[in-house]
Design an enzyme around this catalytic site. Structure first.
Site, PDB file in Angstrom:
ATOM      1  N   CYS A  33       0.819  -1.222   0.000  1.00 18.26           N
ATOM      2  CA  CYS A  33       0.000   0.000   0.000  1.00 18.26           C
ATOM      3  C   CYS A  33       0.850   1.270   0.000  1.00 18.26           C
ATOM      4  O   CYS A  33       0.337   2.356  -0.246  1.00 18.26           O
ATOM      5  CB  CYS A  33      -0.924   0.020   1.211  1.00 18.26           C
ATOM      6  SG  CYS A  33      -1.924  -1.444   1.343  1.00 18.26           S
ATOM      7  N   HIS A  82      -3.082   6.859   3.629  1.00 18.22           N
ATOM      8  CA  HIS A  82      -3.543   5.620   2.991  1.00 18.22           C
ATOM      9  C   HIS A  82      -4.903   5.253   3.596  1.00 18.22           C
ATOM     10  O   HIS A  82      -5.100   5.332   4.804  1.00 18.22           O
ATOM     11  CB  HIS A  82      -2.523   4.512   3.227  1.00 18.22           C
ATOM     12  CG  HIS A  82      -3.032   3.174   2.839  1.00 18.22           C
ATOM     13  ND1 HIS A  82      -3.631   2.927   1.622  1.00 18.22           N
ATOM     14  CD2 HIS A  82      -3.060   1.984   3.505  1.00 18.22           C
ATOM     15  CE1 HIS A  82      -4.000   1.666   1.556  1.00 18.22           C
ATOM     16  NE2 HIS A  82      -3.670   1.071   2.700  1.00 18.22           N
ATOM     17  N   ASN A 106     -10.257  -0.094   0.715  1.00 21.03           N
ATOM     18  CA  ASN A 106      -8.793  -0.038   0.668  1.00 21.03           C
ATOM     19  C   ASN A 106      -8.342  -0.447  -0.739  1.00 21.03           C
ATOM     20  O   ASN A 106      -8.500  -1.599  -1.134  1.00 21.03           O
ATOM     21  CB  ASN A 106      -8.240  -1.002   1.732  1.00 21.03           C
ATOM     22  CG  ASN A 106      -6.725  -1.021   1.780  1.00 21.03           C
ATOM     23  OD1 ASN A 106      -6.057  -0.509   0.894  1.00 21.03           O
ATOM     24  ND2 ASN A 106      -6.192  -1.633   2.821  1.00 21.03           N
TER      25      ASN A 106
HETATM   26  O1  UT7 Z   1      -3.664  -1.633   3.866  1.00 16.91           O
HETATM   27  C1  UT7 Z   1      -2.666  -1.678   4.822  1.00 16.91           C
HETATM   28  C2  UT7 Z   1      -2.649  -2.918   5.633  1.00 16.91           C
HETATM   29  N1  UT7 Z   1      -3.886  -3.217   6.315  1.00 16.91           N
HETATM   30  C3  UT7 Z   1      -4.239  -2.631   7.454  1.00 16.91           C
HETATM   31  O2  UT7 Z   1      -3.587  -1.731   7.927  1.00 16.91           O
HETATM   32  C4  UT7 Z   1      -5.438  -3.189   8.157  1.00 16.91           C
HETATM   33  C5  UT7 Z   1      -5.303  -2.979   9.627  1.00 16.91           C
HETATM   34  N2  UT7 Z   1      -6.364  -3.671  10.402  1.00 16.91           N
HETATM   35  C6  UT7 Z   1      -7.651  -3.299  10.376  1.00 16.91           C
HETATM   36  O3  UT7 Z   1      -8.047  -2.390   9.656  1.00 16.91           O
HETATM   37  C7  UT7 Z   1      -8.587  -4.002  11.333  1.00 16.91           C
HETATM   38  O4  UT7 Z   1      -7.834  -4.837  12.167  1.00 16.91           O
HETATM   39  C8  UT7 Z   1      -9.688  -4.852  10.628  1.00 16.91           C
HETATM   40  C9  UT7 Z   1     -10.726  -3.952  10.002  1.00 16.91           C
HETATM   41  C10 UT7 Z   1      -9.066  -5.749   9.571  1.00 16.91           C
HETATM   42  C11 UT7 Z   1     -10.405  -5.733  11.654  1.00 16.91           C
HETATM   43  O5  UT7 Z   1     -10.910  -4.927  12.735  1.00 16.91           O
HETATM   44  P1  UT7 Z   1     -10.646  -5.335  14.256  1.00 16.91           P
HETATM   45  O6  UT7 Z   1     -11.377  -4.373  15.074  1.00 16.91           O
HETATM   46  O7  UT7 Z   1      -9.150  -5.448  14.437  1.00 16.91           O
HETATM   47  O8  UT7 Z   1     -11.343  -6.731  14.345  1.00 16.91           O
HETATM   48  P2  UT7 Z   1     -10.724  -8.165  14.732  1.00 16.91           P
HETATM   49  O9  UT7 Z   1      -9.883  -8.698  13.607  1.00 16.91           O
HETATM   50  O10 UT7 Z   1     -10.094  -8.093  16.089  1.00 16.91           O
HETATM   51  O11 UT7 Z   1     -12.043  -9.024  14.844  1.00 16.91           O
HETATM   52  C12 UT7 Z   1     -13.035  -8.737  15.829  1.00 16.91           C
HETATM   53  C13 UT7 Z   1     -14.208  -9.674  15.636  1.00 16.91           C
HETATM   54  C14 UT7 Z   1     -13.802 -11.139  15.486  1.00 16.91           C
HETATM   55  O12 UT7 Z   1     -14.789 -11.916  16.140  1.00 16.91           O
HETATM   56  P3  UT7 Z   1     -14.535 -12.516  17.615  1.00 16.91           P
HETATM   57  O13 UT7 Z   1     -13.308 -13.370  17.474  1.00 16.91           O
HETATM   58  O14 UT7 Z   1     -14.328 -11.314  18.492  1.00 16.91           O
HETATM   59  O15 UT7 Z   1     -15.786 -13.253  17.891  1.00 16.91           O
HETATM   60  C15 UT7 Z   1     -13.869 -11.386  14.007  1.00 16.91           C
HETATM   61  O16 UT7 Z   1     -14.119 -12.732  13.682  1.00 16.91           O
HETATM   62  O17 UT7 Z   1     -14.892  -9.351  14.416  1.00 16.91           O
HETATM   63  C16 UT7 Z   1     -15.043 -10.523  13.621  1.00 16.91           C
HETATM   64  N3  UT7 Z   1     -15.043 -10.141  12.214  1.00 16.91           N
HETATM   65  C17 UT7 Z   1     -16.158  -9.784  11.552  1.00 16.91           C
HETATM   66  N4  UT7 Z   1     -17.450  -9.713  11.933  1.00 16.91           N
HETATM   67  C18 UT7 Z   1     -18.342  -9.293  11.017  1.00 16.91           C
HETATM   68  C19 UT7 Z   1     -13.983 -10.043  11.375  1.00 16.91           C
HETATM   69  N5  UT7 Z   1     -14.395  -9.651  10.163  1.00 16.91           N
HETATM   70  C20 UT7 Z   1     -15.752  -9.484  10.246  1.00 16.91           C
HETATM   71  C21 UT7 Z   1     -16.722  -9.077   9.326  1.00 16.91           C
HETATM   72  N6  UT7 Z   1     -18.003  -8.992   9.745  1.00 16.91           N
HETATM   73  N7  UT7 Z   1     -16.430  -8.746   8.055  1.00 16.91           N
END
Ligand code: UT7
Length: 321
Positions: free
Chosen positions: A107, A248, A278
């Protein structure tokens, strides 16, 4: 700096995604800030979008394709491993004098391309450099994986970098960094020399993006802040002097945290990830072009672009318009 951008017409909303995987519009909006994204059809490729964005940027700059010395395309989704997508675009533009190559810095790719463009010009190796960020991420997205498929979109942005007589104008400083030790957090494992394409790599879905978003979240904020502070230091400027931050567009919570650490109010931060998701290397040049067309970038404004991504890589560029 002449700019242009392009994105596929087809829109995929959060509500459309609710029908594909176990997710909700609310989760996506609250956790990421994304509402919809543009998705390429079968005929649209990174080269076709890059070409469209490049044509607009050249028109904006008032420069003919034959005057381009280098074409640098930042992408993780080239049309194919080789020839470079930059060469495909070179041919379509009729940029007969140009050297052309792709670069992969995730990115952060467009910032890396600007940094190279700046170095080429300063070293006397070219005058008109076409820097493009383009992605067709929809084609490497696992549409069964809710952790990633809600995040990405397609598009292209281009900029024509040229020398300027005025010392304090144009690209005044760039900063680029990497840390390969965390590369496993964001990768596409299949299809290269480590895991050549086979039935196994296809069955294991190794040709799709794998991301540990949770573990990337903190490094994303820290490295974008580090890049911003470092590039400002290099230019002997402070964050109060920034007129517009173009970060970004990965996650609104990341953007807000970076802006807060830089003490920048929301009105000085350009956000369009609600519309595009993104788009990796394309996100900053699309945002720069949009901000310019909306009249948010005025003569003498100081624009700070800052990115973070696969590699891991990060970087920043300061532009005085
Ligand atoms: O482009 C440059 C590189 N990328 C980045 O910089 C991305 C950086 N990371 C992020 O933007 C965030 O970490 C995400 C948007 C990817 C995820 O958000 P988060 O608040 O860190 O969520 P998480 O991965 O900790 O997941 C929280 C919960 C999980 O459920 P449990 O284990 O708490 O029951 C996931 O399974 O949310 C769940 N989950 C979803 N639920 C509904 C993950 N994806 C989804 C989804 N819909 N699409």
């Amino acid at each position: 700096m002449g700019t242009g951008s392009a994105a596929p017409e087809k829109i995929l909303t959060n509500f459309d995604l609710e029908k594909l995987v176990d997710t909700s519009d609310e989760w996506i909006r609250v956790r990421t800030g994304i509402e919809r994204r543009h998705i390429a059809d079968d005929k649209t490729t990174s080269a076709t979008m890059a070409f469209e964005a490049a044509q607009k940027a050249l028109k904006d700059a008032g420069i003919k394709p034959k005057a381009i010395d280098h074409i640098l395309i930042a992408t993780v989704t080239p049309d194919m491993p080789f020839p470079a997508t930059a060469c495909i675009v070179q041919e379509r533009l009729g940029a007969t004098k140009a050297a052309a190559m792709d670069l992969n810095a995730g990115c952060s790719g467009f910032i890396y391309a600007l940094s190279l463009a700046d170095a080429l010009i300063r070293s006397g190796n070219g005058e008109n450099i076409l820097a493009i960020g383009v992605e067709t991420l929809s084609k490497i997205t696992d549409w069964t994986d809710r952790n990633t498929c809600v995040l990405f979109g397609d598009g292209a942005g281009a900029a024509v970098v040229t020398p300027t007589e005025e010392k304090e104008k144009g690209l005044i400083a760039t900063y680029t960094q990497s840390d390969g030790s965390m590369g496993r957090l964001l990768m596409l494992p299949g299809g290269g020399s480590r895991n050549p394409t086979s039935l196994h790599t296809v069955e294991q879905r190794m040709h799709f993006v794998k991301m540990n978003g949770h573990d990337l979240f903190r490094p994303a904020i820290l490295s974008m802040v580090e890049a911003a502070v470092s590039v400002l230091e290099k230019a002997h400027l402070s964050s109060e002097q920034i007129d517009l931050l173009i970060p970004h567009q990965a996650n609104l919570r990341i953007i807000d945290a970076v802006a807060k650490k830089l003490k920048l109010p929301r009105e000085k931060v350009y956000v369009n990830l609600d519309e595009y998701g993104n788009t990796s290397a394309a996100s900053i040049p699309i945002a720069l072009d949009e901000a310019k067309r909306k009249g948010l970038v005025k003569t003498d404004d100081l624009v700070l672009m800052v990115a973070f991504g696969a590699g891991l890589t990060w970087g920043a560029a300061l532009l005085r318009v």
